[in-house]
Design a protein around this motif. Structure first.
Motif, PDB file in Angstrom:
ATOM      1  N   SER A 104       0.813  -1.213   0.000  1.00 22.70           N
ATOM      2  CA  SER A 104       0.000   0.000   0.000  1.00 22.70           C
ATOM      3  C   SER A 104       0.846   1.263   0.000  1.00 22.70           C
ATOM      4  N   ALA A 105       2.130   1.115  -0.269  1.00 23.15           N
ATOM      5  CA  ALA A 105       2.988   2.288  -0.456  1.00 23.15           C
ATOM      6  C   ALA A 105       2.767   2.893  -1.836  1.00 23.15           C
ATOM      7  N   ALA A 106       1.876   2.290  -2.633  1.00 23.06           N
ATOM      8  CA  ALA A 106       1.661   2.735  -4.014  1.00 23.06           C
ATOM      9  C   ALA A 106       1.339   4.222  -4.142  1.00 23.06           C
ATOM     10  N   PRO A 107       0.436   4.793  -3.317  1.00 26.21           N
ATOM     11  CA  PRO A 107       0.148   6.228  -3.482  1.00 26.21           C
ATOM     12  C   PRO A 107       1.367   7.110  -3.291  1.00 26.21           C
ATOM     13  N   LEU A 108       2.195   6.790  -2.289  1.00 15.77           N
ATOM     14  CA  LEU A 108       3.397   7.581  -2.044  1.00 15.77           C
ATOM     15  C   LEU A 108       4.376   7.436  -3.196  1.00 15.77           C
ATOM     16  N   ILE A 109       4.560   6.198  -3.661  1.00 17.72           N
ATOM     17  CA  ILE A 109       5.473   5.958  -4.776  1.00 17.72           C
ATOM     18  C   ILE A 109       4.962   6.644  -6.035  1.00 17.72           C
ATOM     19  N   GLY A 110       3.651   6.546  -6.259  1.00 12.11           N
ATOM     20  CA  GLY A 110       3.074   7.192  -7.429  1.00 12.11           C
ATOM     21  C   GLY A 110       3.261   8.700  -7.409  1.00 12.11           C
ATOM     22  N   ALA A 111       3.096   9.306  -6.235  1.00 10.90           N
ATOM     23  CA  ALA A 111       3.262  10.754  -6.116  1.00 10.90           C
ATOM     24  C   ALA A 111       4.712  11.165  -6.374  1.00 10.90           C
ATOM     25  N   ILE A 112       5.645  10.416  -5.821  1.00 12.93           N
ATOM     26  CA  ILE A 112       7.069  10.731  -6.017  1.00 12.93           C
ATOM     27  C   ILE A 112       7.458  10.581  -7.486  1.00 12.93           C
ATOM     28  N   ILE A 130      -1.983  11.280   1.627  1.00 11.42           N
ATOM     29  CA  ILE A 130      -1.095  10.116   1.640  1.00 11.42           C
ATOM     30  C   ILE A 130      -0.611   9.831   3.054  1.00 11.42           C
ATOM     31  N   ALA A 131      -0.209  10.897   3.775  1.00 12.38           N
ATOM     32  CA  ALA A 131       0.278  10.721   5.152  1.00 12.38           C
ATOM     33  C   ALA A 131      -0.809  10.149   6.050  1.00 12.38           C
ATOM     34  N   VAL A 132      -2.024  10.686   5.929  1.00 11.54           N
ATOM     35  CA  VAL A 132      -3.137  10.180   6.741  1.00 11.54           C
ATOM     36  C   VAL A 132      -3.468   8.756   6.340  1.00 11.54           C
ATOM     37  N   GLY A 133      -3.405   8.467   5.034  1.00  7.43           N
ATOM     38  CA  GLY A 133      -3.681   7.121   4.563  1.00  7.43           C
ATOM     39  C   GLY A 133      -2.696   6.103   5.105  1.00  7.43           C
ATOM     40  N   ILE A 134      -1.416   6.456   5.132  1.00  5.08           N
ATOM     41  CA  ILE A 134      -0.398   5.553   5.682  1.00  5.08           C
ATOM     42  C   ILE A 134      -0.655   5.317   7.166  1.00  5.08           C
TER      43      ILE A 134
END
Length: 302
Positions: A104-112, A130-134
């Motif tokens: 589930s690190a996908a959103p962070l990776i996608g944003a970067i 993303i931070a709240v989601g993590i």
């Protein structure tokens, strides 16, 4: 359609994609005698006729659709195949909690990746979401996280990377027909799973009812979700795309509770609520941005 209206429409499509994906938790639970590879194989058998049928109804050649996607289409299909195969490997070699969290690190990776490759301006609301989601995912898996297997953990992270990379490819191909990606994914998955099953002597002769459930998962929930996700990619940035689709993680336990009476743990409920807040922050954040400041993504060269 205005920039703000376009974004809200895309956000709705991404949320809907995650919702459609989440129904797969029902068919998975209804197939207890299929192992992960068998299920994935039959799921792809269900997905393939769908994409062929849709192409034919549109008066298009399925093979030509795959070819028209070019290198982006092939890359997208490879990303989705790698994601599915690595997730199976992770679920088999590390703890389930670790597999879910690392993937589930996908959103962070996608944003970067969106910032580095597409030069997209990532909104503060997206980073906050993303931070709240993590944080929500950490709460959901709290108490189950363990060291697991290092290779399995790395594979789970690879799932997130493949999904994040796919969000970039979907954005790059937003002005072309990317329908062939879904067909390419189905074909590659059948090939890779078939080869694995042949090498390991795993049978494909499994209970027909459970095979049917897996095929419904592919034809309805995966196929429908992917078409919605590809449509959403035309309107929202890569960072938001994967985060908004996290409704799959939120709603999956809900369907299991409603259909099978499996009461989720308190941490699952609390974590899901926090994750939902993160998704909503990302979904609504662009609405509060000034209309005259379009996202850099809209101007990115393809």
């Amino acid at each position: 359609m205005s920039s703000r209206g376009s974004h809200l429409f895309g956000a709705f499509l991404a949320l809907a994609a995650g919702t459609v994906f989440s129904f797969g938790s029902i068919t998975i639970r209804e197939s207890p005698h299929l192992d992960a590879v068998q299920y994935l194989m039959w799921r792809s058998f269900g997905l393939l006729p769908l994409v062929v049928g849709v192409a034919l109804l549109q008066g298009k050649s399925p093979l030509r659709q795959m070819i028209s996607g070019g290198w982006l289409g092939l890359g997208g299909a490879l990303c989705m195949t790698v994601m599915a195969d690595l997730f199976i490997f992770a679920m088999k070699t590390t703890t389930i909690a670790n597999a879910l969290l690392f993937s589930s690190a996908a959103p962070l990776i996608g944003a970067i990746l969106a910032r580095l490759i597409l030069k997209e301006r990532i909104l503060v609301a997206t980073w906050c979401g993303i931070a709240v989601g993590i944080a929500g995912l950490l709460i959901m898996t709290w108490g189950e996280l363990g060291s697991g297997n290092a290779i399995g953990n790395l594979a789970a992270f690879g799932v997130g990377f493949a999904y994040g990379l796919y969000s970039i490819i979907a954005r790059l191909g937003r002005d072309r027909d990317m329908s062939g990606v879904v067909m390419g994914w189905a074909v590659l998955t059948i090939i890779t799973c078939g080869a694995f099953m042949a090498l390991r002597g795993i049978t494909i002769a499994t209970p027909m009812l459970e095979n049917t459930y897996a095929m419904i998962h592919g034809a309805v929930f995966i196929g429908g979700g992917m078409y919605l996700l590809n449509a959403a990619a035309r309107h929202v940035g890569a960072g938001q795309l994967t985060l908004l689709a996290q409704t799959e993680m939120i709603l999956g336990p809900v369907w299991v509770y409603l259909f099978f009476g499996e009461v989720p743990r308190l941490t699952t409920v609390l974590g899901g609520a926090v994750l939902l807040v993160g998704v909503l922050v990302a979904a609504l954040g662009r609405s509060f941005a000034r209309e005259e400041e379009p996202e850099v993504a809209a101007r990115a060269s393809v």
